[in-house]
Each structure stands twice: as structure tokens, then as C-alpha cells.
Design an enzyme around this catalytic site. Structure first.
Site, PDB file in Angstrom:
ATOM      1  N   GLY A 275      15.532  -0.143  -2.852  1.00  0.00           N
ATOM      2  CA  GLY A 275      15.544  -1.016  -4.018  1.00  0.00           C
ATOM      3  C   GLY A 275      14.677  -0.399  -5.100  1.00  0.00           C
ATOM      4  O   GLY A 275      13.558   0.037  -4.828  1.00  0.00           O
ATOM      5  N   LEU A 276      15.209  -0.318  -6.318  1.00  0.00           N
ATOM      6  CA  LEU A 276      14.470   0.298  -7.431  1.00  0.00           C
ATOM      7  C   LEU A 276      14.144  -0.809  -8.428  1.00  0.00           C
ATOM      8  O   LEU A 276      15.045  -1.431  -8.982  1.00  0.00           O
ATOM      9  CB  LEU A 276      15.361   1.367  -8.065  1.00  0.00           C
ATOM     10  CG  LEU A 276      14.700   2.600  -8.688  1.00  0.00           C
ATOM     11  CD1 LEU A 276      13.833   3.324  -7.681  1.00  0.00           C
ATOM     12  CD2 LEU A 276      15.779   3.550  -9.211  1.00  0.00           C
ATOM     13  N   SER A 277      12.841  -1.031  -8.637  1.00  0.00           N
ATOM     14  CA  SER A 277      12.458  -2.185  -9.445  1.00  0.00           C
ATOM     15  C   SER A 277      12.076  -1.821 -10.867  1.00  0.00           C
ATOM     16  O   SER A 277      11.922  -2.697 -11.711  1.00  0.00           O
ATOM     17  CB  SER A 277      11.259  -2.873  -8.796  1.00  0.00           C
ATOM     18  OG  SER A 277      10.120  -2.029  -8.914  1.00  0.00           O
TER      19      SER A 277
ATOM     20  N   ASP B 234       5.892   2.051  -7.447  1.00  0.00           N
ATOM     21  CA  ASP B 234       6.020   2.267  -6.004  1.00  0.00           C
ATOM     22  C   ASP B 234       7.424   2.734  -5.628  1.00  0.00           C
ATOM     23  O   ASP B 234       7.603   3.748  -4.949  1.00  0.00           O
ATOM     24  CB  ASP B 234       5.694   0.977  -5.236  1.00  0.00           C
ATOM     25  CG  ASP B 234       4.255   0.532  -5.415  1.00  0.00           C
ATOM     26  OD1 ASP B 234       3.365   1.404  -5.360  1.00  0.00           O
ATOM     27  OD2 ASP B 234       4.013  -0.674  -5.607  1.00  0.00           O
TER      28      ASP B 234
ATOM     29  N   ASN C 211       9.011 -15.832  -2.578  1.00  0.00           N
ATOM     30  CA  ASN C 211       9.481 -15.186  -1.348  1.00  0.00           C
ATOM     31  C   ASN C 211      11.009 -15.196  -1.270  1.00  0.00           C
ATOM     32  O   ASN C 211      11.616 -14.250  -0.762  1.00  0.00           O
ATOM     33  CB  ASN C 211       8.915 -15.908  -0.121  1.00  0.00           C
ATOM     34  CG  ASN C 211       7.469 -15.520   0.159  1.00  0.00           C
ATOM     35  OD1 ASN C 211       6.992 -14.499  -0.326  1.00  0.00           O
ATOM     36  ND2 ASN C 211       6.776 -16.328   0.943  1.00  0.00           N
TER      37      ASN C 211
ATOM     38  N   CYS D 228      -5.732  20.656  22.220  1.00  0.00           N
ATOM     39  CA  CYS D 228      -6.077  19.741  21.106  1.00  0.00           C
ATOM     40  C   CYS D 228      -7.525  19.243  21.160  1.00  0.00           C
ATOM     41  O   CYS D 228      -8.442  19.987  20.849  1.00  0.00           O
ATOM     42  CB  CYS D 228      -5.073  18.606  21.044  1.00  0.00           C
ATOM     43  SG  CYS D 228      -4.931  17.901  19.366  1.00  0.00           S
TER      44      CYS D 228
ATOM     45  N   SER E  76      -1.808  17.792  16.253  1.00  0.00           N
ATOM     46  CA  SER E  76      -2.826  17.154  15.429  1.00  0.00           C
ATOM     47  C   SER E  76      -2.162  16.618  14.171  1.00  0.00           C
ATOM     48  O   SER E  76      -1.725  17.380  13.315  1.00  0.00           O
ATOM     49  CB  SER E  76      -3.901  18.186  15.092  1.00  0.00           C
ATOM     50  OG  SER E  76      -4.832  17.670  14.175  1.00  0.00           O
TER      51      SER E  76
ATOM     52  N   GLU F 226       0.820  21.516  21.860  1.00  0.00           N
ATOM     53  CA  GLU F 226       0.576  20.547  22.931  1.00  0.00           C
ATOM     54  C   GLU F 226       1.869  19.789  23.257  1.00  0.00           C
ATOM     55  O   GLU F 226       2.605  19.393  22.364  1.00  0.00           O
ATOM     56  CB  GLU F 226      -0.488  19.545  22.433  1.00  0.00           C
ATOM     57  CG  GLU F 226      -0.828  18.439  23.401  1.00  0.00           C
ATOM     58  CD  GLU F 226      -1.901  17.491  22.846  1.00  0.00           C
ATOM     59  OE1 GLU F 226      -2.066  17.437  21.598  1.00  0.00           O
ATOM     60  OE2 GLU F 226      -2.578  16.828  23.647  1.00  0.00           O
TER      61      GLU F 226
ATOM     62  N   LYS G 212      -5.765  19.314  30.177  1.00  0.00           N
ATOM     63  CA  LYS G 212      -6.623  18.813  29.103  1.00  0.00           C
ATOM     64  C   LYS G 212      -7.830  18.070  29.682  1.00  0.00           C
ATOM     65  O   LYS G 212      -7.702  17.312  30.648  1.00  0.00           O
ATOM     66  CB  LYS G 212      -5.814  17.872  28.209  1.00  0.00           C
ATOM     67  CG  LYS G 212      -6.479  17.502  26.891  1.00  0.00           C
ATOM     68  CD  LYS G 212      -5.467  16.787  25.979  1.00  0.00           C
ATOM     69  CE  LYS G 212      -6.025  16.426  24.628  1.00  0.00           C
ATOM     70  NZ  LYS G 212      -4.993  15.810  23.748  1.00  0.00           N
TER      71      LYS G 212
END
Lengths: 577, 577
Positions: free
Chosen positions: B315-317, B321, B398, B159, B196, B44, B119
Site C-alpha cells: 500500500g502506497l500512502s 514509510d 481502525n 561463532c 552472525s 556455521e 561448539k
């Protein structure tokens, strides 16, 4: 019959609260303790507040809608009121196909309520996503109401249903012409329930569209618009009644204020013998800049209030952008609820600090000075080993901006304030702003104003023309507010010694017209050159413009005042050519 | 006839480049230097790349579309190729009504090109905004192609036109059933050109929908999907051919790889006598987690590449994550092009630093340590006079996050890297993240993964099941990658001494199922309690969830892998109830 135009300021998603606001509008029609309307008309989706966006998918909210309608009905019943309310609702279709809703009007009376109209033309341009939620109806809606022993025939339409005039509006949605199908109905009046966001000079267009419909239908048009700010959108209200052949509205409600006014309609059969329409003076500000200013004040006030903030914070640089935002904030929340932070660096001119302080004093807002040199040195010392070099160029400039952004957020966090972002549209267009730095904030107040509009608005504020408006909004004194020093200073971010915006950008007199053609007209490079813009400027600005899309994507909501703002009506890919 | 399925990876807006990619797909069908297809089918809007969004309003791009089509045709002519290309285009309607475009297919041959299909069903749910740009067509499209002295009758669909099965899809758009109208046509095959987006377990649904259509039409369905990442959307490709009555596709193209395969169709009249369909082994990963991992790798790789970045920073903590994001980045860009920054504070555990360094070593990515204590003290010293108090509580937390965010941006700015944001969906849902701090980045890699999915994916990465995938993606060694220390550590932001996520949030085993019902099912509080969630959790989480909307609004684009991601398919008001 007596039709009340209820220009309410709903809170989005607050269905029960909005029902109260509708009930309060009804009370506002009372004369000698008696409701003096046969029909009260409210804005589009008035129970929800516009735009409800994905709250329309919330089962809890849909349930509350039922409650709100039931409660309204019960109150009419309990108060024995012989009045009908036209209320904007989301009607759920019985089947499960998508989308499931109609953008509709319910008629609420003491004896019950029912849906009486469905929107036919659903905008899906600019900020509007109505086809995401609603199905289009294909049939026109009329309402017959018996008042004073006579059946009054009313046509019902919802916002876009009136915008069928390609010539006036510049575009027309594919679909039926909802006005045309009402012509045979011999209406006594056409009602239009709207939630039409403010943009500059839009009021005239609405009058023209309504006048055209009045002419085609040979009956007056009653136009009721929402008022107040909802996130990025500002609604000006300015509801009115206009009759065929009249240039001036029969009745004009104010801009940017909650208001309910009653208009007495004559039936179409005795219309010609009833020339008793008292021309009411429009209290719409004629001045475009005044409307713009009042719009921004409304936007800030309502965003803060509806988010639960009593106070705002902003960084004050001594430049014109933050000066304007400070004035708007002071007008919106009162000077006592606005705090300004001056964060000079070694590159800040002493003039800037003095100018900022003087402005804060003139406005009566608090100000504090927090120098950033130590933190600049701290970041330099921390980063140099990791970079094997000192942070330099754009990196160093961004660092200053991010130190300031972090200080502002810390102040706002600890003090529970709304941080206002002070960047303008020209900067956001070319990326002359720092993500996570000066872009920080809950709301970008002047993010839809080109730099030249910022200048124009500030000049207006300091001119005698602004006197009455300033007095009304508590921006006291007749002397200058912004002041010559700020008005005449060459724009500079002051991120390195003797920096001027014009070092890296064309002068705003050249830049802004180019940006307007690029953004508002979506002109191609070729078209821009054809329109007389300097080919080198075009090439350079187009490139900057496209590379800044990732910044715009993470910008705070910005108050829309133009036909094409960055924000939810601006949807460009980032990883693209 | 021979139909080539051209699963290309277009760059959005690069019309001439995408024409080249289509031409390259044609070349990929060559056997002994000769193109071996009669018809090449592309996804598409293949000339534009999906989704082109507001680029569809660009006059320059629409002009380039004409050029691209003309060039494709001229190349077929110059190379004397007797092949037809089915290319996804935006067709401009001759009138000026809005919207002006059709989402269409052009047939390009050596002798010319023309639009052959439009479509019918335009999605305007979730991330899709097609009614913003396109009008729906109301007529089905067929194409008769003469190949080998026989007229082949093909149905053409785009689609959503295939997604007409409410039972399977869970919803169905109001509108015609494009498949039903093709039943009388006695098709030899139905073509579906798609874009899709990937979401978990969607491949099976596509097979089922296509199989249902094949059954209804009694002909094979040729399904061609886009591949590659475009901003937040990842397209998995996984194109296929499926025949009526078959569970397994006749032909299955790979996931997450550019690929062109030729399928030889039998005509409907001799279909029954031609059982020669060689069942090709599907090389789609069966494992859902593997598909998820490959999807995220594709998303990062294409976002970086298409934005012009060669390298990434994160950043590696020492937490899970950022560990997962580091692995994904290393797989996407190569470990040599990934740099990690450790930014310990006095509250960081020594374990965290050791774990982060060990991970960086295992992955082969660069790592540097930049302690933030001095900067924390600098901000404290700078802010205390202005606040008349030390920054405390959330403000102090913060600040640490924003110092890190500022350091990361400075490194990325000076080194020209893409900063990857490492927050997950659970955090973003409840606002357990800092705007202008850890949320910083050009792309939120795992922003659509609940914390429990992060755990599951990391466990999979360290299991033997991931061996082949890891080897293929250069994540060498058979030992653990994430490692026990990181896998088993209780989640903590380490923003104050001995902090654990579970101090302020329910355990993720309780939180994530609640969030899924809240977000994916859009359940109300009442429904959540009815579904068995703890009433106190529901109340607390609902409140946190709604108050975090302003953070989500300013979040970077995040890779969508679920049915309901935050991002462009999530549109809630901020100042609302």
C-alpha cells in the site's frame, strides 16, 4: 512441623502485588486468628509470576523485588510472626557474565531474608527459555529449620529439579540429578516449588515423579504449584504432599483454584511411629475432559482479568467451535459479560443462524445479527476494476472471513471487549483458517484442541457427567447446552454454497490422528506412512501443514493444553524446506 | 596451504540443496579447471542454514543430513579431489538426554567424513535459542591437516566461541574461554565458522574480536560468515582473514553477496619470513546507511525467493514509510515485480495521492487507485445498528486501516503476491498501528527502523552518496527518488481530517531517543528521566509501549537490523504489569 502449601495465582511482573498474595496465603492458615504454619511454601518465582520472560531483564522489576522482599519481612516483624516463607525469586549474580540470574528461593523471616536455594536443572525445551535468563546451580540445597526444639532438615528443589526420571517423563535434561545428591542428607521432607503448566493427564505424572523421589529419599515430598492463567499457559495448581510407598497423596489441593492448606510433618526419626496421616480426599476432577474444560475456563478468565477486560466478544457461526468458545467464555466471565455476533452471508444455512441464536439463548449471552452481504458486494465492486476480474476462489472466501474479522474488531474496539478467536488446532495445522479474518482475536481459546477433542468436550458438556461442573460454573439447567443440531452438523466454513470441510480435507477421524503424529511426535512422512496413515493423506497434509507456518506465526496467543501446542513452544522457520 | 572462504547463502532445511551450494563454492575456486584450495571452510550449520530452529527436531531432516554428507564425500571421491571441506552440522549424541545435539563441524574428504569440532559457547540471548537444541562441548577443537608435506595445525571454533571479549562485546557468556584453551597449541590459523546476523555497525566489532583472538593466539583468524536473509534475520557475510597486529583484514569478502575467496596461509614457523600477504581492498560499504539499505534489500529478496514469491504488493500512502518500502522492494525484486495500491479516503490529502503516484512513476512500479469511501460507508451502515451508535474515534480509524488491509490481502491472494507491511519501529513501539490493518503482511520490511532512521535512509537515497549503490541496484536516474514532497511532509496517518502524528505523540526527534533507551537499553522510567527525557513523555510513552505488546505479538516477521528488534528476540508477557 506445620508446612503450608500456598497455591497462589500471581500476576506476572506484579512483584508488590504478589507479595500481598503471599501474605494473604499466610492469613489463610489462621486458626482462631493465629497463623498456624511454621513454614509457608510458595510456587517457583512466586514473586514474579511464571513465566516472567523478558521482564527479568527489567531493572525496575528487579528493584521492586528487593522492595517486595523487604516489605514481606517487615510485615512478619510487625506482626511478630514466627514463621518462615519460602518465596520464589530471581537472584542477581555479582559478576556481569550472561546470564546474570539464578532461579532461586528466598527464606523470609521476621529477622531478615536470604537466598537459600538455586535451581539446578533449567528447562529450555518447549515453551521454556530458562537458560535465556538463568544460570544453573551445581549444588543441592538444604535448609535446616528449628521448630519445636528440633532441627528439621528440608531438601529444597525447584520444578524441573524433580523431573529427573527419564522413564516417567520421556526425557531428562543433561546435568546433575538433584535428587541423588540429597539422598545422604536424611531429609525430613523434600520441598519442590513449581510452576508446572497444565496439560492433559499431567497430574498423574507429577504424582509419579514425586512418589519416586519420596521413595529414593525416604521422606515425604511437598509439591507446591502455581495456579491460574498467564497468557498462553494455564497452571492447574493441584499441589500435594506424597509419602514414600503411598500411591495416594497425603494431601491434595484443588485444581484451578487459589488454595492454602497446612500439612503437619513428622520428623524422619519418628516417622514410623506416627501413622497419623489423615488421607485427605483428593478433590481433583478425575475426568480428563472436566479438567480440560476447567483449564480453558481458567485460561480465559485470567487472560481477560489480568489484561483488564471485563467482557468478551465472539463470532457465533452455528458451528461447534464457536459454540464451545461461547460456553467457555460464559463460564469464565459470566453470561452477562459475553456478547456474540452472528454474521451470516448468502452461503450461511438458515439452520446455522437458528442454531447459533438458540445456543445464545440457552447460555444467556447477548447476540446480534449483522449480515455481511452488502459488504461482500462492496468489496467485489471495489476490487473488480483493480483486479480486472471478480475476486474468486480462496480470495472470495478470505474476503468473507476478513469482513467478519473487521466487524468483530470494530465491535470489540468500540465496546472495550476482548475478542476471542474460535479456531481449533486441526484448522491451524493445515491452514484452514484466514489470517486477519477468523483468526482475529486477543486469545485463541481452543487453538490447542483438535477438532475431535472439540467434539468430545461438547459431547461431555451435554452429558450427565458434566452436571456438577456446569452447576458450579453457572452453566445452568440440566438440558443440553450445545445441543444435537450443533453436535451433529457436518463441519463447514460455509464460505461457498454447500461447502463441507470434508471437500478439502480428510474426515477429522482420519485427519486428527495424522496431525497428532505429525505435531506431537514430530514424525517424518516416512514414519507417518509406517504408522499406518494413508500415503496420499500424508503427502497432502504435510504440504498444507508446512505452508501454513506463516499463519501460525501471526496467530493470537493460544491456550496450551497439550504437550505440543502451536505458540511459544513451536518455533519453525517460514522461508524453509 | 590454501584455505577457501565459502560464504554461501543456504536455504534453511534444504540439506541436499545446501550440499550443492557448498559444492558450487568449491567449483568457484577453480583456476584453469582445477580446484585451487586445500581446505574449504563454510559457515556455521551450513548444511542446515541458520537458524534451523525446530527443524532440528525433525527426524527426516536429520536423515537427510547423513545423505548430504555422504553425497558430498562421494562427489569428492568421484572427482578425485584432494581437498577437505569443513561443513556445519548438527551431531546427534548417542544417549537420549536432552538436548540431544551438538552444534558441530564435520570434515568431509574423499575418503570419508567425521565430526571434528563442537561448539562450546551456546548463545541463548536475543534471537538465539541454541540451548534449546544443543549441548555445550567443554573441550577445544584442533585439526591437523597434512598439506604440502607439512602438518598444519588449525584451531576450530564456531561463532560465539570467538565472542569472549566482554569489553568489546558488552557481555560474555558464562562458560569456558575457547580461545584461551587454544593458546598452547601453536596454531597456524584459527578457523571460525559463523552465522552472525547483520546489525548496524557490527562488522567493525567482528574485526576487533577476531583481531584480539589473532593477537592472543599469534596466528591469523579465518572468519567465514553466512550470507543472505532467513525470515527475520539478515546475514551480511563479510567474511575475512585477519592477522595479529593488523588493523586491516588480509582478505575481506563482500557484504550481502555469495562469494568464495581463497587465502594462502603461511605456517606459523615461517610466517615472519613471509610478508607476502597482499592487502586486498575491502569492498565492504563504509557507509552505514548503505549497508543498512543493502541489508534490507537482501532481506526482502531472500524472504520472497525462499518462500516462492516472484512479486510483491504494498500500500502506497504518499508518506515516507511506504515510499521507502517501495524503493527497497523495487531494488529487491525489480520494479516490474512490484505493485502499489493507493487507497485514498476522504481524509487523504490530494498531495498524498499525487506524491504516491509520482514515486511509483519514478520507481517504475505499477500503481492502482482503489478509493475506500464506499466501504467506509458500508461498514458504518452495517455496524451502526449493532453498536447503537456510529463507529467513532479509534474504532473508525481502525476501520479505515482494516479496509485497506483487507483490500491489500485480496489483491495479494488473487495475484499470488507477497504483501509487504510498511510500519516502522517507532509506531510498533507505541502501538500507533492497526492490527489486521496496516500491520498486515508477510514481512515487515522496516519494522526495525525508527522513524528517524527512515528519514535518514530516505535522505541518503536522494543524496549523491547513494548514486553508485542505486545504479548497481537498478534504481536508475541521478535525480531524487523519494523526492522533497515526501521527505518534507509532516508524518500523518491521515485517518481523520488534518491529523498529524504529533497530535498524539511527541515529535520523533523527542520520541525516538526515548524509545531507543527504553528498548535497546531496557531503561526503567526512573533511568529514562535520569537520562534527561521529559518526565511527561516518559510516563505517557511507557504506558503506550506496554499496552502495545499484544499488537507486537501478532506482527509479521520483521527484518532485524538493530541490536534489539521486536520479533523472536523480544519476549514479553502480555497479561502482566
Amino acid at each position: 512441623m506445620r508446612i503450608a502449601l500456598a497455591q497462589i495465582n500471581p500476576v506476572v511482573g506484579d512483584l508488590l502485588g504478589n507479595a500481598d498474595r503471599i501474605h494473604a496465603a499466610l492469613a489463610a492458615t489462621e486458626v482462631n486468628g493465629k497463623v498456624s504454619a511454621d513454614l509457608l511454601v510458595t510456587p517457583e518465582l512466586s514473586l514474579w509470576g511464571y513465566p516472567p520472560r523478558d521482564l527479568l531483564f527489567s531493572a525496575a522489576h528487579l528493584e521492586q523485588q528487593q522492595q517486595a522482599l523487604d516489605q514481606l519481612q517487615q510485615r512478619l516483624h510487625a506482626e511478630q510472626l514466627d514463621v518462615a516463607l519460602l518465596v520464589g525469586v530471581a537472584e542477581v549474580a555479582p559478576d556481569q557474565q550472561h546470564p546474570r540470574l539464578f532461579n532461586a528461593l528466598a527464606l523470609v523471616q521476621a529477622r531478615g531474608w536470604q537466598v537459600v536455594a538455586r535451581k539446578q536443572l533449567l528447562p529450555s525445551y518447549d515453551v521454556f527459555d530458562e537458560t535465556r535468563y538463568f544460570r544453573a546451580s551445581s549444588s543441592p540445597s538444604t535448609l535446616s529449620l528449628r521448630v519445636n526444639n528440633r532441627d528439621w532438615q528440608l531438601g529444597l528443589s525447584i520444578c524441573e529439579d524433580l523431573w529427573v526420571d527419564e522413564e516417567l517423563h520421556g526425557q531428562r535434561l543433561v546435568g546433575p540429578d538433584p535428587i541423588a545428591s540429597l539422598i545422604p542428607e536424611r531429609l525430613d521432607a523434600l520441598i519442590n516449588c513449581s510452576a508446572s503448566p497444565f496439560s492433559r493427564r499431567k497430574g498423574t505424572l507429577r504424582h509419579e515423579l514425586a512418589a519416586r523421589a519420596a521413595e529414593r529419599l525416604q521422606c515425604p515430598v511437598v509439591y507446591v504449584n502455581q495456579v491460574g492463567g498467564n497468557d498462553e499457559l494455564i497452571f492447574d495448581g493441584a499441589s500435594f504432599v506424597i509419602a514414600p510407598g503411598d500411591d495416594t497423596p497425603l494431601l491434595q489441593l484443588p485444581e484451578f483454584a487459589v488454595s492454602t492448606e497446612v500439612w503437619t510433618a513428622a520428623s524422619s526419626t519418628d516417622r514410623l511411629e506416627q501413622p497419623s496421616r489423615a488421607h485427605q480426599q483428593a478433590n481433583t476432577p478425575d475426568d480428563d475432559l472436566e479438567a480440560l474444560f476447567r483449564g480453558l475456563v481458567t485460561g480465559v478468565k485470567d487472560y481477560a482479568t489480568k489484561c483488564g477486560f471485563k467482557a468478551a466478544l465472539l463470532g457465533l457461526s452455528g458451528g461447534i467451535d464457536s459454540a464451545l468458545v461461547a460456553v467457555i467464555a460464559a463460564a469464565a466471565l459470566g453470561p452477562d459479560h459475553v456478547q456474540s455476533l452472528l454474521m451470516p452471508s448468502p452461503w450461511s444455512s438458515s439452520g446455522s443462524i437458528a442454531d447459533a441464536l438458540a445456543l445464545a439463548t440457552r447460555l444467556g449471552i447477548a447476540s446480534q445479527i449483522v449480515p455481511i452481504q452488502t459488504l461482500m458486494e462492496g468489496f467485489e465492486a471495489t476490487l473488480t476494476p483493480a483486479l480486472n476480474a471478480e475476486p474468486s476462489g480462496i480470495t472470495a472466501e478470505n474476503l468473507q472471513s476478513r469482513i467478519r474479522g473487521t466487524l468483530l474488531m470494530a465491535m470489540a474496539n468500540q465496546q472495550g471487549q476482548l475478542l476471542l478467536s474460535t479456531g481449533n488446532k486441526s484448522e491451524l495445522a493445515v491452514g484452514y483458517c484466514t489470517l486477519y479474518g477468523d483468526m482475529n482475536g486477543g486469545l485463541a481459546v481452543i487453538g490447542d484442541l483438535y477438532k475431535s477433542t472439540v467434539f468430545a468436550l461438547c459431547h461431555w458438556l451435554d452429558s450427565p457427567d458434566a452436571g456438577a461442573c456446569r452447576a458450579e460454573l453457572g452453566l445452568g439447567g440440566s438440558g443440553p447446552l450445545i445441543g444435537q443440531a450443533i453436535l451433529e452438523k457436518p463441519p463447514s466454513a460455509e464460505l461457498r454454497p454447500d461447502q463441507k470441510d470434508s471437500d478439502s480435507l480428510p474426515d477429522y477421524e482420519r485427519l486428527d490422528p495424522l496431525l497428532m503424529d505429525l505435531i506431537e511426535q514430530r514424525m517424518s512422512g516416512e514414519q507417518l506412512i509406517g504408522a499406518g496413515h494413508d500415503p496420499d493423506d500424508v503427502k497432502r497434509i504435510e504440504r498444507l501443514f508446512r505452508r501454513a507456518e506463516f499463519k501460525r506465526r501471526q496467530a493470537p496467543p493460544l491456550l496450551k493444553v497439550s504437550k505440543q501446542a502451536f505458540g511459544s513452544g513451536w518455533r519453525l522457520p517460514i522461508a524453509a524446506i
